[in-house]
Design a protein around this motif. Sequence first.
Motif, short mmCIF file in Angstrom:
data_model
loop_
_atom_site.label_atom_id
_atom_site.label_comp_id
_atom_site.label_asym_id
_atom_site.label_seq_id
_atom_site.Cartn_x
_atom_site.Cartn_y
_atom_site.Cartn_z
N LYS A 221 0.83 -1.22 0.00
CA LYS A 221 0.00 0.00 0.00
C LYS A 221 0.85 1.26 0.00
O LYS A 221 1.99 1.24 0.44
N LYS A 222 0.25 2.34 -0.48
CA LYS A 222 0.95 3.63 -0.45
C LYS A 222 0.49 4.38 0.79
O LYS A 222 -0.67 4.75 0.92
N VAL A 223 1.42 4.59 1.72
CA VAL A 223 1.08 5.22 3.00
C VAL A 223 1.52 6.68 2.98
O VAL A 223 2.66 6.99 2.66
N ALA A 224 0.59 7.58 3.34
CA ALA A 224 0.90 9.02 3.37
C ALA A 224 1.56 9.39 4.69
O ALA A 224 2.54 10.12 4.72
N GLU A 225 0.98 8.91 5.79
CA GLU A 225 1.57 9.21 7.10
C GLU A 225 1.11 8.21 8.15
O GLU A 225 0.07 7.57 8.02
N ILE A 226 1.95 8.10 9.18
CA ILE A 226 1.64 7.22 10.31
C ILE A 226 1.89 8.02 11.59
O ILE A 226 2.83 8.81 11.65
N GLY A 227 1.04 7.81 12.58
CA GLY A 227 1.27 8.41 13.90
C GLY A 227 1.16 7.30 14.94
O GLY A 227 0.43 6.34 14.75
N ILE A 228 1.89 7.44 16.02
CA ILE A 228 1.77 6.49 17.13
C ILE A 228 1.60 7.28 18.42
O ILE A 228 2.33 8.24 18.68
N SER A 229 0.60 6.89 19.22
CA SER A 229 0.35 7.55 20.50
C SER A 229 0.40 6.51 21.60
O SER A 229 0.18 5.32 21.34
#
Length: 277
Positions: A221-229
């Motif tokens: 997949k083409k991922v634009a952004e990831i965040g982790i909290s």
Amino acid sequence: MTKIKIVTDSSITIEPQVVEDLEITIVPLSVMVDGVVYSDADLKEGEFLHLMQSSKNLPKTSQPPVGVFAEIFETLGETADKIISIHMSHALSGTVEAARQGATLANVDVTVIDSSFTDQALKFQVVEAAKLAKEGADFDAILAKIEEVREKTELYIGVSTLENLVKGGRISRVTGLLSSLLNIRVVMQMKNHELQPIVKGRGVKTFKKWVNDLAEGLKDKKVAEIGISYAGTAELANEMKQVLQQFVTAPIPVLETGSIIQTHTGENAWAVLVRYE
């Protein structure tokens, strides 16, 4: 040129510098711990967790009053032509409804949007909207972008105890009972305003296996952004970052989530937020 301002609530997990640079207005929720009310805006990192650990009862969260929304909208309306107010899912809080009521009282053009998420998944929508607003994009283009980001976002959350979710009325009691007996770790996905359990298991290895499975699925997949909290310590969140960093160029932000989310997830919880291109 129409001047548009972006508003959100403090369930968002976002870097303070980004808020400042993009001139985002955050309306704070409040949280009551053993009879003392704290504004979410005033709690420093790690401070709330300490309060929750030593409290006799589960903290209670409260949405911002309607009047506070009306006041903030009125003030922003002095320099803006339109306001877009983006909030956490109505399934988690009455905040979006309070914003709608505040908008009807304010003498200014306000559009209230339910992000259908919270935390950094809410941030994805807010930041894209604020960037466009700052660039002077028109109102419809901003709304279209918010919807596009929402459609392409996935929110996953892992909890080490179901106690807080059950006490806070966010999931049914039966599931909660099982977890405290078996020390079950649960991974859920927030879909259509609902937390749906996708993986259950014992011990932290459940989480590690899940993130490896996610990574496997992201390869095509083409991922634009990831965040982790995270709530509690950042150790597991940083391990997850190492697994997922390969899919995006920008460094993945690992941020402590605010008191509103922590109240419902309990300690040693995390969220992984993914936005596709």
